[in-house]
Design a protein around this motif. Structure first.
Motif, PDB file in Angstrom:
ATOM      1  N   LEU A  60      42.225  15.828  20.592  1.00 41.30           N
ATOM      2  CA  LEU A  60      43.487  16.153  21.261  1.00 41.30           C
ATOM      3  C   LEU A  60      43.285  17.120  22.425  1.00 41.30           C
ATOM      4  CD1 LEU A  60      44.908  14.449  19.230  1.00 41.30           C
ATOM      5  CD2 LEU A  60      46.604  16.234  18.945  1.00 41.30           C
ATOM      6  N   PHE A  61      42.335  18.063  22.295  1.00 42.76           N
ATOM      7  CA  PHE A  61      42.100  18.961  23.420  1.00 42.76           C
ATOM      8  C   PHE A  61      41.342  18.271  24.548  1.00 42.76           C
ATOM      9  CE2 PHE A  61      43.677  23.310  23.226  1.00 42.76           C
ATOM     10  CZ  PHE A  61      44.424  23.203  22.080  1.00 42.76           C
ATOM     11  N   ALA A  62      40.526  17.259  24.213  1.00 38.63           N
ATOM     12  CA  ALA A  62      39.931  16.449  25.273  1.00 38.63           C
ATOM     13  C   ALA A  62      41.035  15.687  26.003  1.00 38.63           C
ATOM     14  CB  ALA A  62      38.898  15.482  24.688  1.00 38.63           C
ATOM     15  N   ALA A  63      41.980  15.127  25.236  1.00 36.24           N
ATOM     16  CA  ALA A  63      43.093  14.401  25.844  1.00 36.24           C
ATOM     17  C   ALA A  63      43.945  15.350  26.691  1.00 36.24           C
ATOM     18  CB  ALA A  63      43.945  13.743  24.762  1.00 36.24           C
ATOM     19  N   LEU A  64      44.153  16.572  26.194  1.00 36.24           N
ATOM     20  CA  LEU A  64      44.941  17.561  26.935  1.00 36.24           C
ATOM     21  C   LEU A  64      44.255  17.902  28.264  1.00 36.24           C
ATOM     22  CD1 LEU A  64      47.332  19.672  26.907  1.00 36.24           C
ATOM     23  CD2 LEU A  64      45.691  21.277  25.957  1.00 36.24           C
ATOM     24  N   ILE A 113      49.987  12.814  25.375  1.00 37.21           N
ATOM     25  CA  ILE A 113      50.001  14.188  25.868  1.00 37.21           C
ATOM     26  C   ILE A 113      50.414  14.237  27.339  1.00 37.21           C
ATOM     27  CG2 ILE A 113      48.532  16.193  26.328  1.00 37.21           C
ATOM     28  CD1 ILE A 113      47.141  15.672  23.725  1.00 37.21           C
ATOM     29  N   ALA A 114      50.001  13.229  28.110  1.00 37.34           N
ATOM     30  CA  ALA A 114      50.444  13.177  29.501  1.00 37.34           C
ATOM     31  C   ALA A 114      51.967  13.041  29.555  1.00 37.34           C
ATOM     32  CB  ALA A 114      49.774  12.005  30.226  1.00 37.34           C
ATOM     33  N   LEU A 131      45.951  15.228  35.660  1.00 37.08           N
ATOM     34  CA  LEU A 131      46.965  14.386  36.286  1.00 37.08           C
ATOM     35  C   LEU A 131      47.914  15.200  37.153  1.00 37.08           C
ATOM     36  CD1 LEU A 131      47.878  12.173  33.197  1.00 37.08           C
ATOM     37  CD2 LEU A 131      46.464  11.521  35.147  1.00 37.08           C
ATOM     38  N   PHE A 132      47.992  16.524  36.867  1.00 39.75           N
ATOM     39  CA  PHE A 132      48.864  17.363  37.691  1.00 39.75           C
ATOM     40  C   PHE A 132      48.316  17.429  39.113  1.00 39.75           C
ATOM     41  CE2 PHE A 132      50.145  19.051  33.549  1.00 39.75           C
ATOM     42  CZ  PHE A 132      51.518  19.065  33.720  1.00 39.75           C
ATOM     43  N   PRO A 133      49.200  17.356  40.104  1.00 41.55           N
ATOM     44  CA  PRO A 133      48.700  17.452  41.473  1.00 41.55           C
ATOM     45  C   PRO A 133      48.093  18.825  41.724  1.00 41.55           C
ATOM     46  CG  PRO A 133      51.107  17.494  41.406  1.00 41.55           C
ATOM     47  CD  PRO A 133      50.639  17.167  40.025  1.00 41.55           C
ATOM     48  N   PHE A 147      45.652   9.322  22.426  1.00 41.38           N
ATOM     49  CA  PHE A 147      46.602  10.397  22.638  1.00 41.38           C
ATOM     50  C   PHE A 147      46.676  10.903  24.071  1.00 41.38           C
ATOM     51  CE2 PHE A 147      46.504  10.417  18.070  1.00 41.38           C
ATOM     52  CZ  PHE A 147      47.857  10.524  17.819  1.00 41.38           C
ATOM     53  N   LEU A 148      45.799  10.406  24.943  1.00 37.42           N
ATOM     54  CA  LEU A 148      45.902  10.806  26.356  1.00 37.42           C
ATOM     55  C   LEU A 148      47.280  10.462  26.935  1.00 37.42           C
ATOM     56  CD1 LEU A 148      44.977  11.824  29.056  1.00 37.42           C
ATOM     57  CD2 LEU A 148      43.623   9.767  29.363  1.00 37.42           C
ATOM     58  N   ALA A 151      42.173  16.039  29.904  1.00 38.97           N
ATOM     59  CA  ALA A 151      42.304  14.884  30.785  1.00 38.97           C
ATOM     60  C   ALA A 151      43.705  14.847  31.391  1.00 38.97           C
ATOM     61  CB  ALA A 151      42.018  13.600  30.005  1.00 38.97           C
ATOM     62  N   ALA A 152      44.727  15.156  30.568  1.00 37.80           N
ATOM     63  CA  ALA A 152      46.106  15.122  31.063  1.00 37.80           C
ATOM     64  C   ALA A 152      46.329  16.191  32.130  1.00 37.80           C
ATOM     65  CB  ALA A 152      47.086  15.322  29.902  1.00 37.80           C
ATOM     66  N   LEU A 153      45.660  17.340  31.998  1.00 39.05           N
ATOM     67  CA  LEU A 153      45.808  18.402  33.003  1.00 39.05           C
ATOM     68  C   LEU A 153      45.297  17.945  34.374  1.00 39.05           C
ATOM     69  CD1 LEU A 153      44.814  21.633  31.026  1.00 39.05           C
ATOM     70  CD2 LEU A 153      47.073  20.972  31.839  1.00 39.05           C
ATOM     71  N   SER A 176      41.130  10.237  21.275  1.00 36.49           N
ATOM     72  CA  SER A 176      41.506  10.872  22.537  1.00 36.49           C
ATOM     73  C   SER A 176      42.097   9.837  23.498  1.00 36.49           C
ATOM     74  CB  SER A 176      40.327  11.606  23.166  1.00 36.49           C
ATOM     75  OG  SER A 176      39.260  10.729  23.345  1.00 36.49           O
ATOM     76  N   THR A 218      51.016  20.305  21.395  1.00 32.33           N
ATOM     77  CA  THR A 218      49.729  19.651  21.132  1.00 32.33           C
ATOM     78  C   THR A 218      49.149  20.132  19.802  1.00 32.33           C
ATOM     79  OG1 THR A 218      49.316  19.518  23.506  1.00 32.33           O
ATOM     80  CG2 THR A 218      47.424  19.213  22.062  1.00 32.33           C
ATOM     81  N   MET A 255      41.174  24.641  33.315  1.00 34.13           N
ATOM     82  CA  MET A 255      41.898  25.478  32.366  1.00 34.13           C
ATOM     83  C   MET A 255      41.840  24.844  30.978  1.00 34.13           C
ATOM     84  SD  MET A 255      45.631  27.013  33.180  1.00 34.13           S
ATOM     85  CE  MET A 255      46.493  27.518  31.718  1.00 34.13           C
ATOM     86  N   ILE A 295      39.270  10.093  34.222  1.00 32.50           N
ATOM     87  CA  ILE A 295      40.062  11.184  33.653  1.00 32.50           C
ATOM     88  C   ILE A 295      39.895  12.502  34.393  1.00 32.50           C
ATOM     89  CG2 ILE A 295      40.175  10.250  31.313  1.00 32.50           C
ATOM     90  CD1 ILE A 295      37.894  12.270  30.666  1.00 32.50           C
TER      91      ILE A 295
END
Lengths: 233, 189
Positions: free
Chosen positions: B18-22, A147-148, B28-30, A143-144, B24-26, A140, A178, B46, B77
């Motif tokens: 990958l869904f944990a990373a996703l 994916i970002a 980052l959105f303001p 891939f963070l 975390a990436a969400l 993770s 993803t 979400m 994160i």
């Protein structure tokens, strides 16, 4: 090297010990509303920051996002109950958050991962595989940024189409890519013959960097954390 | 739930990570302000609903457990760059800790109804897991943490419900479209 040069006494205390101190402090403060106790905890925590030579900015970074919750909390407690209780409650939260943050700041991510994998070992009997957990953590982390980056790409593309404010137009392509990437990564790992067996005593030593089409080259920090994970177990 | 006690394959670990990373990436959105209420809402929870709905009970729950681990390790994160052990002592920690359970509930419900899923069902499942279950853990936690009564905490938490409803609607719409593209998602290989 810079980390070593700045390492204080608190940086060198084993992470397990710091976590126990944190747990004890958390439990002790939960059972008291005394302002003296909160004051002492705040003073000791502040002393810890001084001892660790951690700048107050690191502390503010954690507390500032909480301020919009703590301010109304203080007002509601003060107006509806008592101002002494308001001070005690907010003081307790600030002290514990600050102390916990001090543990985080003075412990490397690698050391914390090592503590977690070690703490998980007894759970092997109920089917938890510390090596798989460590592998999931490093995957993770790896891939963070990917994916970002994907999210940013999708956002730019949809903005160009005038769909920049449509959340579904952002979410769907991101999800599809993803999920596709998950398939590619699985294939790449299995092609490198990572054992898909239950008797994985060692951490997988495969670097999941192999799927050339979707991912950028592994960053130094991600691959080093993977290396640390394989070494630590 | 039938897949819950089977072993975790490489594929499962990749989906979980990958869904944990996703998620975390969400973060980052303001944050966007919800109309009418004006409280900033981030897309991050979400990720919890999507992980449950698309990965199922076991993998969805585990990927949110991974988020909790990553926060504990000290990675910033969570939305607003929050992370580290400090998060677990704040008033909202119960909501973070509820994510693995909420995602597992959403996942179990979606697994059962996957072949006949429609936006209304999916929304109901996300509402049950992502709002009912999540608040059932988060609100009592906040009440203990802040010393306020359950009623007071629950009233305060109501401000976040519209934002979470919006996320449940978006998740439901996304889930139905994704099922068309990946019909075999819940058949763990």
């Amino acid at each position: 090297m810079t980390r070593r040069a700045r390492a204080s006494l608190l940086h060198r205390v084993p992470p397990g010990v710091k976590l126990i101190v944190l747990a004890v402090a958390g439990t002790a403060l939960a059972f008291t509303d005394s302002l003296w106790a909160m004051g002492a905890a705040l003073a000791l925590t502040w002393l810890g920051y001084a001892l660790a030579r951690v700048s107050n900015r690191r502390l503010l970074a954690v507390l500032r996002p909480m301020a919009w919750l703590l301010a109304p909390l203080f007002l509601v407690q003060g107006l509806m109950h008592s101002w002494v209780l308001a001070c005690a409650v907010v003081g307790r939260i600030v002290a514990l958050v600050a102390l916990a943050n001090l543990v985080t700041v003075t412990t490397t991510n690698e050391a914390m991962i090592a503590v977690i994998t070690r703490a998980l070992k007894p759970f092997r009997v109920v089917g938890v595989h510390p090596a798989k957990v460590a592998f999931a953590i490093s995957l993770s982390l790896r891939f963070l940024p990917v994916i970002a980056g994907l999210a940013q790409e999708v956002r730019d593309a949809q903005r160009a189409r005038g769909l920049g404010n449509n959340p579904l137009a952002l979410a769907l392509p991101l999800l599809v890519r993803t999920l596709r990437m998950a398939g590619d990564v699985t294939e790449a790992i299995e092609a490198r013959s990572m054992e898909d067996e239950d008797d994985d005593v060692d951490a997988p030593r495969v670097q999941p960097a192999g799927h050339a089409r979707t991912a950028s080259p592994p960053s130094a920090s991600a691959s080093s954390s993977i290396a640390t994970v394989s070494r630590s177990s | 739930m039938s897949t819950f006690f089977t072993r975790t394959t490489t594929k499962d670990v990749v989906y979980i990570a990958l869904f944990a990373a996703l998620t975390a990436a969400l973060g980052l959105f303001p944050p966007i302000a919800v109309p009418l209420v004006g409280i900033p809402v981030t897309a991050q929870s979400m990720g919890m609903m999507l992980a449950g709905a698309l990965l199922g009970a076991k993998r969805g729950g585990l990927s949110m457990l991974l988020i909790v681990l990553l926060v504990a390790i000290g990675l910033p994160i969570l939305s607003g760059g929050r992370g580290g052990l400090g998060v677990f002592f704040g008033p909202t920690a119960g909501f973070l800790l509820s994510w693995p359970v909420a995602a597992a509930v959403i996942g179990a419900l979606h697994e059962r109804a996957w072949t006949t899923i429609n936006p209304v069902k999916s929304f109901l499942f996300c509402f049950l897991g992502g709002i009912v279950v999540s608040y059932a853990i988060g609100v009592p936690w906040a009440s203990v943490n802040t010393g306020l009564s359950l009623m007071e905490t629950a009233t305060g938490s109501l401000a976040f419900v519209p934002g979470d409803m919006l996320k449940a609607v978006l998740t439901a719409l996304a889930v139905v479209s994704i099922r068309r593209a990946f019909p075999g998602l819940h058949q763990t290989a």
